[in-house]
Design an enzyme around this catalytic site. Structure first.
Site, PDB file in Angstrom:
ATOM      1  N   GLU A  93       0.933  -1.219   0.010  1.00  0.00           N
ATOM      2  CA  GLU A  93      -0.062   0.095  -0.030  1.00  0.00           C
ATOM      3  C   GLU A  93       0.938   1.305  -0.109  1.00  0.00           C
ATOM      4  O   GLU A  93       2.033   1.162   0.112  1.00  0.00           O
ATOM      5  CB  GLU A  93      -1.105  -0.087   1.133  1.00  0.00           C
ATOM      6  CG  GLU A  93      -1.887  -1.053   1.090  1.00  0.00           C
ATOM      7  CD  GLU A  93      -3.238  -1.147   2.237  1.00  0.00           C
ATOM      8  OE1 GLU A  93      -2.903  -0.264   3.131  1.00  0.00           O
ATOM      9  OE2 GLU A  93      -3.864  -1.969   2.135  1.00  0.00           O
ATOM     10  N   HIS A 110      -9.359   9.380   1.956  1.00  0.00           N
ATOM     11  CA  HIS A 110      -8.939   8.382   1.322  1.00  0.00           C
ATOM     12  C   HIS A 110      -9.278   8.782  -0.212  1.00  0.00           C
ATOM     13  O   HIS A 110     -10.305   9.303  -0.480  1.00  0.00           O
ATOM     14  CB  HIS A 110      -9.831   7.166   1.580  1.00  0.00           C
ATOM     15  CG  HIS A 110      -9.240   5.885   1.060  1.00  0.00           C
ATOM     16  ND1 HIS A 110      -8.847   5.571  -0.232  1.00  0.00           N
ATOM     17  CD2 HIS A 110      -8.582   4.751   1.873  1.00  0.00           C
ATOM     18  CE1 HIS A 110      -8.626   4.170  -0.517  1.00  0.00           C
ATOM     19  NE2 HIS A 110      -8.281   3.753   0.687  1.00  0.00           N
ATOM     20  N   ARG A 156      -1.298   8.970   1.257  1.00  0.00           N
ATOM     21  CA  ARG A 156      -2.869   9.211   0.849  1.00  0.00           C
ATOM     22  C   ARG A 156      -2.997  10.779   0.569  1.00  0.00           C
ATOM     23  O   ARG A 156      -3.725  11.076  -0.345  1.00  0.00           O
ATOM     24  CB  ARG A 156      -3.503   8.678   1.821  1.00  0.00           C
ATOM     25  CG  ARG A 156      -3.820   7.430   1.737  1.00  0.00           C
ATOM     26  CD  ARG A 156      -4.865   6.956   2.741  1.00  0.00           C
ATOM     27  NE  ARG A 156      -4.435   5.540   2.560  1.00  0.00           N
ATOM     28  CZ  ARG A 156      -5.300   4.670   3.551  1.00  0.00           C
ATOM     29  NH1 ARG A 156      -5.985   5.222   4.643  1.00  0.00           N
ATOM     30  NH2 ARG A 156      -5.173   3.344   3.312  1.00  0.00           N
ATOM     31  N   HIS A 196     -11.998   9.387   5.779  1.00  0.00           N
ATOM     32  CA  HIS A 196     -11.634   8.149   5.866  1.00  0.00           C
ATOM     33  C   HIS A 196     -11.448   7.943   7.292  1.00  0.00           C
ATOM     34  O   HIS A 196     -11.717   7.094   7.975  1.00  0.00           O
ATOM     35  CB  HIS A 196     -10.533   7.640   4.990  1.00  0.00           C
ATOM     36  CG  HIS A 196     -10.248   6.303   4.995  1.00  0.00           C
ATOM     37  ND1 HIS A 196     -11.128   5.228   4.878  1.00  0.00           N
ATOM     38  CD2 HIS A 196      -9.062   5.648   5.269  1.00  0.00           C
ATOM     39  CE1 HIS A 196     -10.607   3.918   5.060  1.00  0.00           C
ATOM     40  NE2 HIS A 196      -9.510   4.323   5.276  1.00  0.00           N
ATOM     41  N   ARG A 256      -1.645   9.137   8.735  1.00  0.00           N
ATOM     42  CA  ARG A 256      -1.537   7.921   9.001  1.00  0.00           C
ATOM     43  C   ARG A 256      -1.089   7.035   7.940  1.00  0.00           C
ATOM     44  O   ARG A 256      -1.519   7.174   6.690  1.00  0.00           O
ATOM     45  CB  ARG A 256      -2.792   7.277   9.410  1.00  0.00           C
ATOM     46  CG  ARG A 256      -2.918   5.820   9.833  1.00  0.00           C
ATOM     47  CD  ARG A 256      -4.475   5.338  10.346  1.00  0.00           C
ATOM     48  NE  ARG A 256      -5.380   5.681   9.107  1.00  0.00           N
ATOM     49  CZ  ARG A 256      -5.744   4.639   8.398  1.00  0.00           C
ATOM     50  NH1 ARG A 256      -5.181   3.454   8.428  1.00  0.00           N
ATOM     51  NH2 ARG A 256      -6.296   4.791   7.352  1.00  0.00           N
TER      52      ARG A 256
HETATM   53  C1  SIN Z   1      -7.591   0.459   2.253  1.00  0.00           C
HETATM   54  O1  SIN Z   1      -7.881  -0.615   2.018  1.00  0.00           O
HETATM   55  O2  SIN Z   1      -7.293   1.279   1.666  1.00  0.00           O
HETATM   56  C2  SIN Z   1      -7.755   1.047   3.756  1.00  0.00           C
HETATM   57  C3  SIN Z   1      -6.644   0.719   4.651  1.00  0.00           C
HETATM   58  C4  SIN Z   1      -6.563   1.964   5.585  1.00  0.00           C
HETATM   59  O3  SIN Z   1      -6.907   2.808   5.649  1.00  0.00           O
HETATM   60  O4  SIN Z   1      -5.555   1.759   6.363  1.00  0.00           O
END
Ligand code: SIN
Length: 540
Positions: free
Chosen positions: A115, A243, A289, A350, A385
């Site tokens: 991620e 998000h 993000r 988010h 975060r």
């Molecule tokens: C996601 O699956 O993009 C959310 C994960 C997160 O917010 O840590």
């Protein structure tokens, strides 16, 4: 009616359930949850849990990535603790029965996802429904435990606290305020008193303060608002994470397209098919993000389009169906085949990085009151975060708070609870108009989206502050006539949280992490490498 327990847990997500399972070996536990027990933010978490489990990973790398995302405001001791304690608590979940996805090549190993902001693949996940799997196992265990009682459809109204003040000359000295439990509205709209030696707030986040959010309807900031009213210190409430990729479709409500989709090669494109993230960051689609959300916001404002698109159709269709079954099915039900079509997406509120300030044990500055999970501000996230660090934080702090409160339990177990007047009658007013409640909900959420969103300015923030003060006046004036009900309670909490977010955003005269202000576009370490702190003065 008064209920008495050793531990009162308000919230039934990963934080509350993990804490409950641990303390239930030592005392009685009430879990109070405002809807069905499964209706928590945890249940909707898609991505997974970030943890150092891969052969090419190390604690130092995970710590470095977390600190970088946090943009100078993380508490390094907390980051170290969370990262280093993570793997053993993830293994405990596996022992309890959570089935994480396994590597295709060797089923002895977990399939670790990628991620944004992570320098290694380290997201342990259960396909794209990690939260649901974790919640399933924790709930099953909690329901079987003889010391745990779950109260569904019970909405906590306020904490029961005692605060003492001593006047010394002109200064005011305050002893530690103490929590005895909470007053709760039950399913029949009766107020019930829950007394406990220790109370844990883990009510999730504040996403519903914004018009567009990935959060479920329960995320109205109840725990944060209650703690604020009780006199607890809050911190860093301006840091709201948006998000980048929520599904954009008239019939989709709050549906996230996991960051893991970009981790597996998904590319953001505009309405003409141009991949644009290269214009914004060397890491392109895998930037943090805040960068990706701002880039999308800029592209949408430039083009006037309602959304951008996330395209993963170049990956093998069988892989996509297995890796992202939830996203595949949901999109297909709306006529979008992710194996062929780009997915329309927009950013949405988010995650609240700020919250009730806690110490390394999850303790707030109100005695015997703990806060964990999104409700808390532990120092892990700083100004932003890192993806999938939140379930990890909840696990580590649930464990820490459980260990701490268990050691204290013996010395307080025999203490008498205060006697409180019976308030178990339904609270009614003599009329009033519910339309005020629905209307105010709507205005607050639009106002916050338009003026206190991804890109802020002094003018927008001041406008929001004034409008919110006006709404507060109207609510204070007109709602005493409305019979007590859930929408009204949530509205008041939402308004409190919205005003605190604006207050903190106006205070921070710089741009850092998730807080971007056009009038102060740069990070200013000289004056602002510090937290914003909010506390209501309690006078009893
Ligand atoms: C996601 O699956 O993009 C959310 C994960 C997160 O917010 O840590």
């Amino acid at each position: 009616m008064t209920e008495k327990f050793d531990f009162l847990v308000i919230g039934s997500g990963i934080a509350g359930l993990t804490f409950s399972l641990k303390v239930a070996e030592h005392g009685t536990v009430a879990i109070v949850t405002k809807k069905e027990k499964v209706e928590t933010s945890t249940n909707y978490a898609q991505g997974g849990i970030a943890s150092v489990l891969g052969p090419d990973d190390s604690f130092d790398l995970h710590i470095r990535d977390t600190l970088e995302a946090g943009d100078g405001l993380c508490d390094e001791d907390v980051v170290r603790k969370v990262v280093m304690e993570g793997p053993s608590l993830v293994r405990e979940l596996v022992e309890w029965g959570v089935e994480f996805s396994r590597s295709k090549r060797d089923s002895k190993h977990f399939d670790l996802g990628q991620e944004g902001g992570h320098s290694r693949r380290r997201i342990i996940h259960a396909r794209d429904m990690t939260g649901r799997e974790v919640e399933r196992v924790l709930l099953e265990r909690a329901e079987e435990h003889p010391n745990i009682k779950i109260f569904e459809n019970h909405l906590a109204l306020d904490l029961i606290t005692e605060s003492k003040m001593f006047m010394v000359g002109s200064s005011v000295l305050r002893a530690r305020n103490r929590c005895y439990g909470a007053q709760v509205l039950d399913a029949q709209n009766h107020i019930r008193t829950f007394l406990a030696h220790f109370t844990l707030l883990c009510t999730g986040g504040t996403g519903k303060v914004y018009l567009y959010t990935s959060n479920p309807d329960v995320a109205t900031g109840d725990g944060i608002a209650m703690a604020y009213r009780a006199g607890a210190t809050l911190a860093d409430m301006e840091f709201v994470q948006f998000h980048p990729t929520c599904l954009y479709h008239p019939h989709a409500k709050n549906f996230l397209i996991s960051e893991a989709v970009r981790g597996e090669g998904g590319k953001l494109i505009d309405g003409r098919g141009r991949a644009f993230m290269g214009d914004y960051h060397p890491l392109k689609d895998l930037a943090c993000r805040d960068v990706v959300a701002r880039a999308i916001d800029t592209e949408m404002k430039k083009s006037g389009d309602d959304c951008v698109y996330l395209d993963i159709s170049h990956r093998d269709s069988d892989f996509l169906k297995k890796r992202f079954p939830g996203i595949y099915e949901k999109c297909l039900s709306l006529g979008i085949d992710i194996t062929r079509d780009p997915i329309p997406v927009v950013p949405a509120a988010h995650y609240m990085c700020g919250g009730i300030r806690t110490d390394i044990h999850g303790r707030t500055d109100i005695d015997r009151l703990y806060a964990i999970g999104e409700t808390a501000c532990t120092g892990l996230h700083g100004a932003n975060r890192l993806a999938s660090n939140s379930l990890l934080e909840a696990l580590v702090f649930a464990n820490a708070a459980a260990m701490h409160s268990i050691t204290e339990l013996d010395s307080v177990r025999n203490e008498k609870f205060p006697s409180l007047p019976d308030v178990s009658v339904p609270r009614t007013g003599n009329g009033g108009e519910m339309v005020l409640v629905a209307h105010s909900w709507d205005i607050i959420r639009r106002l916050m989206w338009n003026y206190v969103g991804i890109v802020r300015s002094e003018k927008r923030l001041s406008l929001a502050k004034n409008h919110l003060a006006q709404i507060q006046m109207e609510i204070d004036e007109h709602t005493p006539n409305i019979p007590l009900n859930r929408d009204l309670v949530e509205l008041k909490n939402l308004l409190t949280v919205a005003r605190i977010i604006v207050h903190c955003a106006l205070e921070r005269k710089e741009s850092r992490g998730l807080h971007y202000n056009l009038d102060y576009p740069r990070r200013d370490d000289e004056h602002w490498k510090r937290h914003t702190v909010v506390k209501k003065e309690v006078c009893v």
